[in-house]
Design a protein around this motif. Structure first.
Motif, PDB file in Angstrom:
ATOM      1  N   THR A  29       0.834  -1.206   0.000  1.00 12.80           N
ATOM      2  CA  THR A  29       0.000   0.000   0.000  1.00 12.80           C
ATOM      3  C   THR A  29       0.865   1.251   0.000  1.00 12.80           C
ATOM      4  N   ILE A  33       0.979   4.138  -2.987  1.00 21.07           N
ATOM      5  CA  ILE A  33       0.752   5.564  -2.730  1.00 21.07           C
ATOM      6  C   ILE A  33       1.931   6.389  -3.233  1.00 21.07           C
ATOM      7  N   TYR A  36       1.827   6.501  -7.101  1.00 21.11           N
ATOM      8  CA  TYR A  36       0.799   7.384  -7.642  1.00 21.11           C
ATOM      9  C   TYR A  36       1.159   8.853  -7.452  1.00 21.11           C
TER      10      TYR A  36
END
Length: 351
Positions: A29, A33, A36
């Protein structure tokens, strides 16, 4: 003025989130993040997805098999240590998703070792399979190894059509049983089919899309490509009208995707920019369906191979047509045997 949320786009977002974000993988995760933010704020173009073929053995006789053009049993296969090195290089380039395919990867006893090489706690791991060899025991083993997604090949919701396409009777029932077992054991499932001029408007394909929606699983349709057992078989290529119909279906069904919808931001062909495919022999391809070698990881680094390929106009931009299935000029230039007379993989740029 109050803006309303498009329910289909919202559904698409929620499904993407469910497939990508794993509560048991906080490091993944965090990496997603970070990636992105790099894409959105700093306009970076990180690698996203690396597809490994660990071998081309298979227990089916699929009508469209592309692996027949890539197989060469006289060539040396990558070692596990070489594979792990490539994984590290790919992660430095940004890759967060590693996939394994074949042939049929479940046939290979070393599959678990390959999976462990890909740092499953930090990455999204998927296995592409025809599902005929899956059972509850090996599904659970794959999950324990860190596999997040099973991409299961299914070509029609009509059993006779699927079995005929795969060349072995009884495969449809085995696939459906494997899908149920995978979902029961908490594994995400993606269905994978092929869209061709022959089937694009067929009842079997439409029913397949609706089956995926009833199961609440993503369905990917690859565009038919004239390679492998379909070499020079241009009758399978989508027409302009076929493509318009397909993308109308994509807009209508939130769980239906083509590769063009899988990119971080840009719409179009993500070959090299976001995805790479490696043969068991170390050849780096832009995707499984573009059969020219960009280089070999035994001879140079993955970063160097990708950087050179990105300088080529074919791979430096997000083309709105699939190079392998829709770009007539590209197909004309790069169709033909993967291997030259010397037995080496044909390099990109060779005629």
């Amino acid at each position: 003025m109050t803006r309303t949320i498009n329910p289909k786009l919202f559904t698409r977002f929620c499904v993407n989130f469910r497939y990508a974000v794993r509560l048991n993988k906080p490091l993944l995760t965090a990496r997603l993040i970070k990636t992105y933010l790099a894409v959105l704020l700093f306009k970076k173009r990180p690698l996203r997805y690396v597809d490994f073929a660990i071998g081309y053995d298979c227990n089916l006789k699929c009508e469209h098999c592309f692996a027949t053009a890539l197989r060469n049993d006289s060539r040396r296969r990558l070692t596990l240590s070489e594979h792990k090195r490539v994984v590290k290089e790919a992660m430095r380039l940004g890759a967060v998703n590693f996939s394994f395919q074949g042939g049929e990867p479940i046939l290979y006893t070393e599959l678990h070792d390959y999976i462990k090489n890909t740092y499953p706690s930090q990455n999204l791991i998927s296995v592409t399979t025809n599902a005929t060899l899956l059972n509850e025991r090996n599904i659970r083993e794959l999950k324990r190894c860190g596999v997040d997604i099973l991409t299961i090949s299914l070509d029609s919701a009509i059993a006779e059509e699927h079995d005929g396409f795969r060349g072995v009777q009884g495969t449809f029932d085995k696939v459906m049983n494997s899908v149920k077992l995978a979902l029961k054991n908490g594994m995400n499932v993606t269905l994978g089919g092929v869209a061709s001029h022959k089937n694009i408007r067929s009842k079997g394909l439409i029913d397949l899309i609706e089956l995926a929606h009833r199961l609440n699983v993503i369905i990917f349709l690859a565009l038919a490509v004239p390679i492998g057992r379909w070499a020079d078989y241009r009758e399978i290529l989508l027409t302009d009208e076929d493509r318009e119909y397909l993308y109308a279906l994509v807009r209508e069904y939130p769980l239906l995707r083509t590769d063009f919808e899988a990119n971080y931001v840009h719409y179009g062909c993500g070959a090299v920019k976001e995805i790479l495919y490696l043969t068991p022999y170390g050849d780096v391809l832009a995707c499984p369906f573009i059969h020219v070698s960009l280089g070999n990881i035994s001879e140079e680094s993955l970063e160097s191979i990708r950087e050179k390929a990105l300088r080529d106009p074919y791979f430096g931009n997000y083309h709105k047509l699939c190079l392998a299935a829709e770009d007539a000029g590209f197909m004309e230039k790069y169709s033909g045997s993967f291997y030259g007379r010397d037995g080496k993989a044909r390099a990109f740029g060779e005629s």
